[in-house]
Design a protein around this motif. Structure first.
Motif, short mmCIF file in Angstrom:
data_model
loop_
_atom_site.label_atom_id
_atom_site.label_comp_id
_atom_site.label_asym_id
_atom_site.label_seq_id
_atom_site.Cartn_x
_atom_site.Cartn_y
_atom_site.Cartn_z
N ALA A 159 1.20 -1.64 -0.47
CA ALA A 159 -0.76 0.53 0.15
C ALA A 159 0.48 1.53 -0.07
CB ALA A 159 -0.58 0.23 1.78
N LEU A 171 -5.64 -1.68 3.13
CA LEU A 171 -5.95 -1.15 1.58
C LEU A 171 -6.27 0.45 1.98
CD1 LEU A 171 -5.62 -4.69 -0.52
CD2 LEU A 171 -3.66 -2.54 -0.23
N ASP A 172 -7.87 0.12 2.32
CA ASP A 172 -8.29 1.62 1.61
C ASP A 172 -8.08 2.49 2.82
OD1 ASP A 172 -10.36 -0.65 1.28
OD2 ASP A 172 -11.23 -0.50 2.48
N GLN A 173 -7.31 2.52 4.22
CA GLN A 173 -7.06 3.54 4.08
C GLN A 173 -5.45 4.79 3.35
OE1 GLN A 173 -8.11 4.91 6.84
NE2 GLN A 173 -6.37 6.60 7.61
N ARG A 223 -7.42 -5.52 4.27
CA ARG A 223 -8.68 -4.83 4.24
C ARG A 223 -8.31 -3.38 4.36
NH1 ARG A 223 -12.12 -9.19 3.22
NH2 ARG A 223 -12.05 -10.56 1.76
N ARG A 224 -8.75 -3.18 5.46
CA ARG A 224 -8.65 -1.82 6.17
C ARG A 224 -7.08 -0.76 6.05
NH1 ARG A 224 -11.10 -4.91 10.14
NH2 ARG A 224 -9.32 -4.37 11.41
N VAL A 243 -6.63 0.73 11.66
CA VAL A 243 -6.52 0.87 10.41
C VAL A 243 -4.99 1.53 10.33
CG1 VAL A 243 -8.97 2.01 9.67
CG2 VAL A 243 -7.00 3.32 10.17
N LYS A 270 -7.34 -4.88 -5.60
CA LYS A 270 -8.59 -6.27 -4.90
C LYS A 270 -7.96 -7.03 -3.98
CE LYS A 270 -11.58 -10.21 -6.22
NZ LYS A 270 -11.94 -10.92 -7.51
N GLY A 280 -5.95 4.47 0.43
CA GLY A 280 -6.71 5.26 -0.97
C GLY A 280 -5.83 3.56 -1.97
N HIS A 281 -5.07 2.49 -1.97
CA HIS A 281 -4.89 0.98 -3.10
C HIS A 281 -6.16 1.15 -3.86
CE1 HIS A 281 -2.67 -1.75 -4.55
NE2 HIS A 281 -1.26 -1.19 -4.33
N PRO A 282 -5.93 0.46 -4.76
CA PRO A 282 -6.99 0.58 -5.48
C PRO A 282 -6.61 -1.24 -5.42
CG PRO A 282 -5.49 1.05 -7.48
CD PRO A 282 -4.15 1.60 -5.79
#
Length: 420
Positions: free
Chosen positions: A21, A53-55, A50-51, A283, A61, A57-59
């Motif tokens: 990330a 990656l989301d934190q 997953r959190r 996160v 999957k 901003g990585h796209p």
């Protein structure tokens, strides 16, 4: 581009995902597949990943599965971080040798042999299944210990494989911190076998500063590797902290007998980490993760995968075929040295001749690793005995006889040839 992590339920995994990330500009990863047979654990680790990656901003999957073929399908690289038998097996690796008067350590000595016996057949099965589903060109990056033996098994079986350890990058980062310079300005002449290496030069912007480290930073250096500065000055090199198990074997055994095993400590850390990972509000990597071990694991792994998939041509310390790098070893041995990372694989750089005090120990352990691999591939109590006799930390008939019987007995359920 898809990256698959076998052993994705490891508490290490958030380190790797965080590294991806934070460095997504290095190469494009569209999917990260975490593969693990323990789905409950995988959900906990995967949810936290997953959190992360989301934190960031990585796209990418993130997929979770217990099905190796589904996880490996379409992968450009597969990272192996397995622990066959879990922490229970690690505990026996550390305690059984200690009961016999030998070092109790999970990658070195008798414990490392037990780990190899359990691990090599499983890794080869995984790699063959990956090859069938993902194809011959898929790279396998092995972080599974004992890295040298496992990597040699993979290469001997014809896989595109490279071994990775965090010892070199950890020392590089330590030196950079001591000198107050950016890590990318520091290059190491790091030579030997996995968990049996010496740093013979530390170059900052091309200038060797090792003599200054051995004088101006002697006390901190001695504390970092667990060996006297005078010994390092005598060697003209900095041994990795695993060399204390050889140079101070009896003292380390005495110390180990006076405190809880590392396995007990790690099991407690893992349970605490999994509880933290369950918190949907978490996160960022918790500070406790630093105590798990594997410092800079994510950086080393991401750097290596990025370079080997893009053919970047930079230099990294990896485990790969010896070839003619260390001329006193067989060409098919696996060594841990700086190599130029190309799309065709690692190309080891030339190294200066090693003095007898170092080359002798490297040759000795290489002979042991060959016998350990034979025992792991073909089984048999006598092969286990042969490997123990060849190891410089054992090498005594009575201890080798006892350890061969004990290691086979405690690992019987995880060794198909022993259970038959």
């Amino acid at each position: 581009m898809k990256l698959t992590v076998v052993g994705g339920g490891s508490t290490y995994t958030p380190e790797l995902v965080s590294g991806i990330a934070d460095r997504h500009a290095a190469f494009e990863i569209e999917e990260i597949a975490l593969v693990d047979p323990d789905l409950d654990r995988l959900e906990v680790v995967g949810g936290f990943a997953r959190r992360l990656l989301d934190q960031a901003g990585h796209p990418a999957k993130l997929s979770l599965t217990a099905d190796l073929e589904a996880g490996a399908d379409g992968a450009a690289a597969v990272l192996l971080q397995l622990r066959v038998g879990g922490q229970r097996a690690r505990a026996s690796d550390e305690t059984v040798p200690l009961e016999c008067g030998c070092l109790g350590q999970e990658t070195t000595g008798a414990g490392g042999l037990a780990k190899a016996l359990r691990t090599v057949p499983v890794v080869l099965d995984v790699a063959e299944r990956v090859r069938r589903i993902a194809g011959e060109k898929t790279w396998i990056v092995d972080f599974t210990n004992p890295v040298g033996i496992v990597t040699r098994a993979l290469l001997d079986a014809g896989h595109r494989a490279v071994g990775l350890c965090n010892v070199a990058i950890t020392f590089q980062r330590w030196v950079a911190g001591q000198l107050g310079v950016a890590p990318d300005r520091v290059a190491l002449e790091h030579v030997g076998l996995n968990h049996l290496t010496w740093v013979r030069a530390v170059r900052v912007d091309g200038v060797d500063v090792l003599p200054r480290l051995l004088t101006d930073h002697a006390d901190r250096l001695a504390e970092h590797v667990g060996l006297p500065a005078a010994v390092m000055r005598r060697l003209g090199a900095v041994p990795s902290y695993y060399l204390k198990y050889y140079y101070r074997h009896d003292a380390i055994v005495t110390e180990q007998r006076s405190r809880p095993s590392r396995a007990e400590t790690v099991a407690g850390i893992e349970n605490s980490l999994l509880e933290l990972y369950r918190d949907p509000g978490l996160v960022a990597k918790p500070a406790l993760l630093e105590q798990r071990g594997g410092a800079y694991y994510s950086e080393a792994a991401v750097q290596l995968v990025a370079s080997i998939l893009t053919g970047r041509g930079d230099v990294q310390v990896v485990n790969t075929r010896n070839g003619s790098t260390l001329p006193f070893l067989p060409a098919d041995a696996v060594v841990e040295v700086p190599a130029r990372i190309t799309a065709a694989g690692p190309a080891p750089l030339p190294v200066a001749p090693l003095p007898p005090m170092i080359s002798g120990l490297v040759a000795h352990v290489t002979a042991y690793e060959s016998l350990a691999l034979e025992a792991a591939l073909h089984g048999g109590r006598d092969r286990v005995f042969d490997a123990l006799m060849a190891h410089p930390l054992i090498g005594q008939i009575d201890q080798a006889e006892t350890l061969a019987d004990r290691l086979v007995s405690v690992n019987r359920d995880l060794l198909p040839w022993a259970a038959a």
